[in-house]
Write a protein that holds these residues in place. Structure first.
Motif, PDB file in Angstrom:
ATOM      1  N   ALA A   1       0.443  -1.038   0.306  1.00 15.94           N
ATOM      2  CA  ALA A   1       0.296   0.052  -0.049  1.00 15.94           C
ATOM      3  C   ALA A   1       0.987   1.563  -0.205  1.00 15.94           C
ATOM      4  CB  ALA A   1      -0.846   0.106   1.377  1.00 15.94           C
ATOM      5  N   ALA A   2       0.272   2.061  -0.982  1.00 20.04           N
ATOM      6  CA  ALA A   2       0.839   3.231  -0.432  1.00 20.04           C
ATOM      7  C   ALA A   2       0.095   4.384  -0.168  1.00 20.04           C
ATOM      8  CB  ALA A   2       1.428   3.972  -2.260  1.00 20.04           C
ATOM      9  N   ASP A   3       0.437   5.453   1.199  1.00 19.48           N
ATOM     10  CA  ASP A   3       0.161   6.258   1.603  1.00 19.48           C
ATOM     11  C   ASP A   3      -0.789   7.269   0.767  1.00 19.48           C
ATOM     12  OD1 ASP A   3      -1.839   7.646   3.754  1.00 19.48           O
ATOM     13  OD2 ASP A   3      -0.379   7.410   5.013  1.00 19.48           O
ATOM     14  N   ARG A   4      -1.344   8.047   0.614  1.00 18.28           N
ATOM     15  CA  ARG A   4      -1.285   8.764  -0.950  1.00 18.28           C
ATOM     16  C   ARG A   4      -2.311  10.026   0.333  1.00 18.28           C
ATOM     17  NH1 ARG A   4      -1.390   6.560  -5.765  1.00 18.28           N
ATOM     18  NH2 ARG A   4      -2.311   8.101  -6.575  1.00 18.28           N
ATOM     19  N   ILE A   5      -2.117  11.644   0.176  1.00 18.42           N
ATOM     20  CA  ILE A   5      -3.395  12.876   0.493  1.00 18.42           C
ATOM     21  C   ILE A   5      -3.917  13.207  -0.685  1.00 18.42           C
ATOM     22  CG2 ILE A   5      -3.642  14.242   1.925  1.00 18.42           C
ATOM     23  CD1 ILE A   5      -2.031  13.400   4.167  1.00 18.42           C
ATOM     24  N   PHE A   6      -4.398  13.296  -0.942  1.00 17.93           N
ATOM     25  CA  PHE A   6      -5.098  14.501  -1.968  1.00 17.93           C
ATOM     26  C   PHE A   6      -6.245  15.874  -1.730  1.00 17.93           C
ATOM     27  CE2 PHE A   6      -4.560  10.689  -3.773  1.00 17.93           C
ATOM     28  CZ  PHE A   6      -3.883  10.430  -5.321  1.00 17.93           C
ATOM     29  N   ARG A   7      -5.584  16.774  -2.452  1.00 22.08           N
ATOM     30  CA  ARG A   7      -6.758  18.117  -1.225  1.00 22.08           C
ATOM     31  C   ARG A   7      -7.774  18.563  -2.410  1.00 22.08           C
ATOM     32  NH1 ARG A   7      -1.619  22.986  -1.502  1.00 22.08           N
ATOM     33  NH2 ARG A   7      -0.405  21.590  -0.217  1.00 22.08           N
ATOM     34  N   PRO A   8      -8.741  19.278  -1.985  1.00 28.94           N
ATOM     35  CA  PRO A   8      -9.889  19.319  -2.004  1.00 28.94           C
ATOM     36  C   PRO A   8     -10.481  19.622  -3.737  1.00 28.94           C
ATOM     37  CG  PRO A   8     -10.412  20.250  -0.636  1.00 28.94           C
ATOM     38  CD  PRO A   8      -8.580  19.739  -0.664  1.00 28.94           C
ATOM     39  N   GLY A   9     -11.291  18.879  -4.659  1.00 28.10           N
ATOM     40  CA  GLY A   9     -10.963  19.338  -5.932  1.00 28.10           C
ATOM     41  C   GLY A   9      -9.300  18.301  -6.875  1.00 28.10           C
ATOM     42  N   SER A  10      -8.557  18.064  -6.426  1.00 28.95           N
ATOM     43  CA  SER A  10      -7.328  17.254  -7.136  1.00 28.95           C
ATOM     44  C   SER A  10      -8.055  16.192  -7.707  1.00 28.95           C
ATOM     45  CB  SER A  10      -6.978  16.593  -5.649  1.00 28.95           C
ATOM     46  OG  SER A  10      -5.849  17.669  -5.376  1.00 28.95           O
ATOM     47  N   LEU A  11      -7.773  15.664  -8.984  1.00 27.17           N
ATOM     48  CA  LEU A  11      -7.795  14.353  -9.598  1.00 27.17           C
ATOM     49  C   LEU A  11      -7.336  12.981  -9.344  1.00 27.17           C
ATOM     50  CD1 LEU A  11      -9.784  13.021 -12.584  1.00 27.17           C
ATOM     51  CD2 LEU A  11      -7.566  13.531 -13.123  1.00 27.17           C
ATOM     52  N   ILE A  12      -7.874  12.720  -8.344  1.00 27.73           N
ATOM     53  CA  ILE A  12      -7.319  11.167  -7.700  1.00 27.73           C
ATOM     54  C   ILE A  12      -7.206  10.620  -9.847  1.00 27.73           C
ATOM     55  CG2 ILE A  12      -7.890   9.394  -6.529  1.00 27.73           C
ATOM     56  CD1 ILE A  12      -9.498  11.019  -5.170  1.00 27.73           C
ATOM     57  N   LEU A  13      -8.396   9.852  -9.683  1.00 26.24           N
ATOM     58  CA  LEU A  13      -7.928   9.150 -11.217  1.00 26.24           C
ATOM     59  C   LEU A  13      -8.876   9.264 -12.439  1.00 26.24           C
ATOM     60  CD1 LEU A  13      -7.488   6.105 -11.422  1.00 26.24           C
ATOM     61  CD2 LEU A  13      -9.587   5.313 -10.474  1.00 26.24           C
ATOM     62  N   SER A  14      -8.418   9.315 -13.545  1.00 26.42           N
ATOM     63  CA  SER A  14      -8.968   9.609 -14.761  1.00 26.42           C
ATOM     64  C   SER A  14      -9.719   8.818 -15.839  1.00 26.42           C
ATOM     65  CB  SER A  14      -8.163  10.603 -15.777  1.00 26.42           C
ATOM     66  OG  SER A  14      -6.723   9.334 -15.810  1.00 26.42           O
ATOM     67  N   PRO A  15     -10.223   8.502 -16.127  1.00 27.81           N
ATOM     68  CA  PRO A  15     -11.063   7.512 -17.417  1.00 27.81           C
ATOM     69  C   PRO A  15     -10.008   7.571 -18.349  1.00 27.81           C
ATOM     70  CG  PRO A  15     -12.133   9.474 -17.300  1.00 27.81           C
ATOM     71  CD  PRO A  15     -10.594  10.110 -16.519  1.00 27.81           C
ATOM     72  N   ALA A  16      -9.640   5.922 -18.580  1.00 29.58           N
ATOM     73  CA  ALA A  16      -9.211   5.698 -19.964  1.00 29.58           C
ATOM     74  C   ALA A  16      -7.224   5.130 -18.532  1.00 29.58           C
ATOM     75  CB  ALA A  16      -8.912   6.362 -20.553  1.00 29.58           C
ATOM     76  N   SER A  17      -7.564   5.320 -17.519  1.00 26.36           N
ATOM     77  CA  SER A  17      -6.243   4.979 -17.166  1.00 26.36           C
ATOM     78  C   SER A  17      -6.153   3.283 -16.879  1.00 26.36           C
ATOM     79  CB  SER A  17      -6.707   5.636 -15.640  1.00 26.36           C
ATOM     80  OG  SER A  17      -5.084   5.109 -14.873  1.00 26.36           O
ATOM     81  N   ASP A  18      -4.858   3.523 -17.432  1.00 28.72           N
ATOM     82  CA  ASP A  18      -4.559   1.897 -17.409  1.00 28.72           C
ATOM     83  C   ASP A  18      -3.683   1.189 -15.812  1.00 28.72           C
ATOM     84  OD1 ASP A  18      -2.196   3.156 -17.573  1.00 28.72           O
ATOM     85  OD2 ASP A  18      -1.264   1.544 -19.145  1.00 28.72           O
TER      86      ASP A  18
END
Length: 87
Positions: free
Chosen positions: A12-29
């Protein structure tokens, strides 16, 4: 089982995203399963026209990205942080 928990924690990788940040985009492999530790993320599916067809908010303890990890296909959803999100 404890062995399964240990395996996931080692990978596992611990990651933090700020409000509005893109976490995952469609078509990502990226075949990653995301576990929400804290915060809230909006998961959306796009129609062929490019507009959001549906969306839902997920929070602490919920999971996304699992279908692409299981079937090996590209992501069909986008995920964006609604609040600060820790994955």
């Amino acid at each position: 089982t404890p062995d399964q928990q240990s395996y996931f924690l080692q990978h596992a990788a611990d990651r933090i995203f700020r409000p509005g940040s893109l976490i995952l985009s469609p078509a990502s492999d990226e075949g990653t399963v995301f576990f929400i530790i804290s915060g809230q993320a909006c998961i959306s599916v796009r129609a062929p026209s490019g507009e959001d067809a549906s969306h839902t908010n997920l929070g602490e303890g919920e999971v996304f990205g699992e279908l692409a990890a299981i079937d090996g296909r590209r992501q069909s959803t986008a995920a964006r942080a609604v609040t600060e999100v820790r994955l």
